[in-house]
Design an enzyme around this catalytic site. Structure first.
Site, PDB file in Angstrom:
ATOM      1  CE  LYS A  81     -34.580   3.472  65.368  1.00  0.00           C
ATOM      2  NZ  LYS A  81     -34.977   4.442  66.424  1.00  0.00           N
ATOM      3  NE  ARG A 113     -34.761  -1.114  69.844  1.00  0.00           N
ATOM      4  CZ  ARG A 113     -35.676  -0.533  69.046  1.00  0.00           C
ATOM      5  NH1 ARG A 113     -35.842  -0.952  67.818  1.00  0.00           N
ATOM      6  NH2 ARG A 113     -36.382   0.461  69.501  1.00  0.00           N
ATOM      7  NE  ARG A 116     -43.456   6.982  66.874  1.00  0.00           N
ATOM      8  CZ  ARG A 116     -42.301   6.362  67.097  1.00  0.00           C
ATOM      9  NH1 ARG A 116     -41.340   6.372  66.180  1.00  0.00           N
ATOM     10  NH2 ARG A 116     -42.102   5.744  68.240  1.00  0.00           N
ATOM     11  NE  ARG A 122     -44.700   2.568  68.047  1.00  0.00           N
ATOM     12  CZ  ARG A 122     -43.384   2.574  67.989  1.00  0.00           C
ATOM     13  NH1 ARG A 122     -42.788   2.964  66.871  1.00  0.00           N
ATOM     14  NH2 ARG A 122     -42.661   2.216  69.010  1.00  0.00           N
ATOM     15  NE  ARG A 125     -40.608   3.292  72.979  1.00  0.00           N
ATOM     16  CZ  ARG A 125     -41.494   4.027  72.288  1.00  0.00           C
ATOM     17  NH1 ARG A 125     -42.562   4.496  72.882  1.00  0.00           N
ATOM     18  NH2 ARG A 125     -41.288   4.257  71.020  1.00  0.00           N
TER      19      ARG A 125
HETATM   20  P1  ADP Z   1     -37.897   6.249  64.991  1.00  0.00           P
HETATM   21  O1  ADP Z   1     -38.249   5.345  63.839  1.00  0.00           O
HETATM   22  O2  ADP Z   1     -36.414   6.464  65.103  1.00  0.00           O
HETATM   23  O3  ADP Z   1     -38.504   5.820  66.276  1.00  0.00           O
HETATM   24  P2  ADP Z   1     -39.661   8.186  63.656  1.00  0.00           P
HETATM   25  O4  ADP Z   1     -39.152   8.260  62.257  1.00  0.00           O
HETATM   26  O5  ADP Z   1     -40.908   7.429  63.881  1.00  0.00           O
HETATM   27  O6  ADP Z   1     -38.496   7.686  64.653  1.00  0.00           O
HETATM   28  O7  ADP Z   1     -39.839   9.703  64.171  1.00  0.00           O
HETATM   29  C1  ADP Z   1     -40.385   9.979  65.445  1.00  0.00           C
HETATM   30  C2  ADP Z   1     -41.308  11.216  65.347  1.00  0.00           C
HETATM   31  O8  ADP Z   1     -40.513  12.379  65.101  1.00  0.00           O
HETATM   32  C3  ADP Z   1     -42.316  11.137  64.202  1.00  0.00           C
HETATM   33  O9  ADP Z   1     -43.536  11.709  64.624  1.00  0.00           O
HETATM   34  C4  ADP Z   1     -41.664  11.951  63.082  1.00  0.00           C
HETATM   35  O10 ADP Z   1     -42.630  12.569  62.242  1.00  0.00           O
HETATM   36  C5  ADP Z   1     -40.868  12.992  63.855  1.00  0.00           C
HETATM   37  N1  ADP Z   1     -39.600  13.359  63.193  1.00  0.00           N
HETATM   38  C6  ADP Z   1     -38.775  12.563  62.462  1.00  0.00           C
HETATM   39  N2  ADP Z   1     -37.690  13.252  62.041  1.00  0.00           N
HETATM   40  C7  ADP Z   1     -37.810  14.517  62.527  1.00  0.00           C
HETATM   41  C8  ADP Z   1     -37.005  15.717  62.435  1.00  0.00           C
HETATM   42  N3  ADP Z   1     -35.839  15.733  61.777  1.00  0.00           N
HETATM   43  N4  ADP Z   1     -37.451  16.818  63.081  1.00  0.00           N
HETATM   44  C9  ADP Z   1     -38.636  16.798  63.771  1.00  0.00           C
HETATM   45  N5  ADP Z   1     -39.428  15.711  63.890  1.00  0.00           N
HETATM   46  C10 ADP Z   1     -39.035  14.579  63.275  1.00  0.00           C
HETATM   47  P1  ADP Z   2     -38.859   3.030  68.515  1.00  0.00           P
HETATM   48  O1  ADP Z   2     -37.947   3.319  67.377  1.00  0.00           O
HETATM   49  O2  ADP Z   2     -39.821   4.127  68.784  1.00  0.00           O
HETATM   50  O3  ADP Z   2     -38.145   2.554  69.744  1.00  0.00           O
HETATM   51  P2  ADP Z   2     -39.641   0.417  67.416  1.00  0.00           P
HETATM   52  O4  ADP Z   2     -40.842   0.346  66.561  1.00  0.00           O
HETATM   53  O5  ADP Z   2     -38.317   0.262  66.786  1.00  0.00           O
HETATM   54  O6  ADP Z   2     -39.788   1.807  68.174  1.00  0.00           O
HETATM   55  O7  ADP Z   2     -39.765  -0.646  68.598  1.00  0.00           O
HETATM   56  C1  ADP Z   2     -40.910  -0.752  69.397  1.00  0.00           C
HETATM   57  C2  ADP Z   2     -40.672  -1.795  70.475  1.00  0.00           C
HETATM   58  O8  ADP Z   2     -40.479  -3.075  69.856  1.00  0.00           O
HETATM   59  C3  ADP Z   2     -39.428  -1.580  71.329  1.00  0.00           C
HETATM   60  O9  ADP Z   2     -39.695  -0.740  72.439  1.00  0.00           O
HETATM   61  C4  ADP Z   2     -39.099  -3.018  71.759  1.00  0.00           C
HETATM   62  O10 ADP Z   2     -39.966  -3.449  72.793  1.00  0.00           O
HETATM   63  C5  ADP Z   2     -39.450  -3.814  70.519  1.00  0.00           C
HETATM   64  N1  ADP Z   2     -38.313  -3.983  69.578  1.00  0.00           N
HETATM   65  C6  ADP Z   2     -38.219  -3.501  68.317  1.00  0.00           C
HETATM   66  N2  ADP Z   2     -37.068  -3.863  67.733  1.00  0.00           N
HETATM   67  C7  ADP Z   2     -36.394  -4.596  68.664  1.00  0.00           C
HETATM   68  C8  ADP Z   2     -35.118  -5.241  68.686  1.00  0.00           C
HETATM   69  N3  ADP Z   2     -34.284  -5.218  67.623  1.00  0.00           N
HETATM   70  N4  ADP Z   2     -34.760  -5.884  69.832  1.00  0.00           N
HETATM   71  C9  ADP Z   2     -35.578  -5.944  70.910  1.00  0.00           C
HETATM   72  N5  ADP Z   2     -36.784  -5.355  70.951  1.00  0.00           N
HETATM   73  C10 ADP Z   2     -37.203  -4.682  69.835  1.00  0.00           C
END
Ligand code: ADP
Ligand code: ADP
Ligand code: ZN
Length: 208
Positions: free
Chosen positions: A14, A89, A123, A155, A166
């Site tokens: 995302k 969420r 990541r 992170r 998660r």
């Molecule tokens: P989210 O915001 O949904 O948690 P991220 O954009 O942070 O996900 O992506 C999670 C990890 O996967 C990052 O290290 C990113 O560089 C990698 N990543 C994102 N898109 C892809 C893809 N299409 N193929 C492989 N790795 C990806």
């Molecule tokens: P990822 O895409 O890897 O799950 P985020 O950065 O979106 O990571 O979220 C990290 C953490 O922040 C989540 O595991 C949760 O604890 C909290 N969080 C983020 N967005 C929300 C939301 N909309 N509602 C509840 N908790 C959230």
């Protein structure tokens, strides 16, 4: 103001896609995860409350998230529309969102569970600009990030210990939103288990 939502499990891509969609559309990215991490770092009341939930890989309570969003969308950059990343969420968060803005598109980035641990544990990002990288799938260049302020950041919650909780929170509390948005006819599924650029193309096509 209208909004689009990037939806999907942790590690789906995302944030990675949000960066690219912002470049193409100008829509500002609103990431509740980034806002919470900033609050934790600043040591605010919200940050102190959120920290224990985030460290445990659990969702932060709805009222905390909804208050953050209500404040954020009053900022001037949100006037013409925004892109939410990681929000809503839960059903109560989606209901709150519906009462404050019209959601025009929900883009679901679909990635199988078995890919998620590898995505999250590799990541890292640039502390200078927030760009997201991956040890194997999207490594930063030898000269560091294009922004010129390269500094590697990882992170605290990106470890195998929290990934399973998660992912559990996603399946139990977040994925039911898909049916909610499908009924509204604004839900678009995108295969997230492909090259980053191909996914961006599909998302931009769904937004047109
Ligand atoms: P989210 O915001 O949904 O948690 P991220 O954009 O942070 O996900 O992506 C999670 C990890 O996967 C990052 O290290 C990113 O560089 C990698 N990543 C994102 N898109 C892809 C893809 N299409 N193929 C492989 N790795 C990806
Ligand atoms: P990822 O895409 O890897 O799950 P985020 O950065 O979106 O990571 O979220 C990290 C953490 O922040 C989540 O595991 C949760 O604890 C909290 N969080 C983020 N967005 C929300 C939301 N909309 N509602 C509840 N908790 C959230
Ligand atoms: Zn950078």
């Amino acid at each position: 103001m209208s909004s689009i939502v990037l939806f999907g499990p942790p590690g789906a891509g995302k944030g990675t896609q949000a960066e690219r969609i912002t470049d193409s559309t100008g829509l500002p990215q609103i990431s509740t995860g980034d806002m919470l991490r900033a609050a934790v770092k600043a040591g605010t009341e919200t940050g102190l409350l959120a920290k224990t939930f985030m460290e445990a890989g659990q969702l932060v309570p709805d009222e905390v998230i909804i208050a953050l969003i209500k404040d954020r969308i009053t900022h001037p950059d949100a006037v013409d529309g925004v892109m939410f990343d990681g929000f809503p969420r839960t059903i109560p968060q989606a209901e709150a969102l519906a009462s404050i803005t019209k959601v025009t598109h929900v883009i679901a980035i679909e990635v199988p569970d078995e890919r998620i641990v590898g995505r999250i544990c590799g990541r890292y990002s640039c502390a200078g600009c927030g760009s997201v990288y991956h040890d194997t799938f999207n490594p930063v260049g030898t000269d560091g990030c294009n922004c010129g302020n390269w500094e590697e950041k990882r992170r605290a919650d990106d470890n195998e210990g929290t990934v399973m909780s998660r992912l559990g929170a996603y399946h139990e509390q977040t994925s039911p939103l898909a049916a909610w948005y499908e009924t509204a006819g604004i839900f678009h599924r995108v295969n997230g288990d492909r090259a980053i650029d191909e996914i961006t193309e599909d998302i931009l096509a769904a937004l047109n």
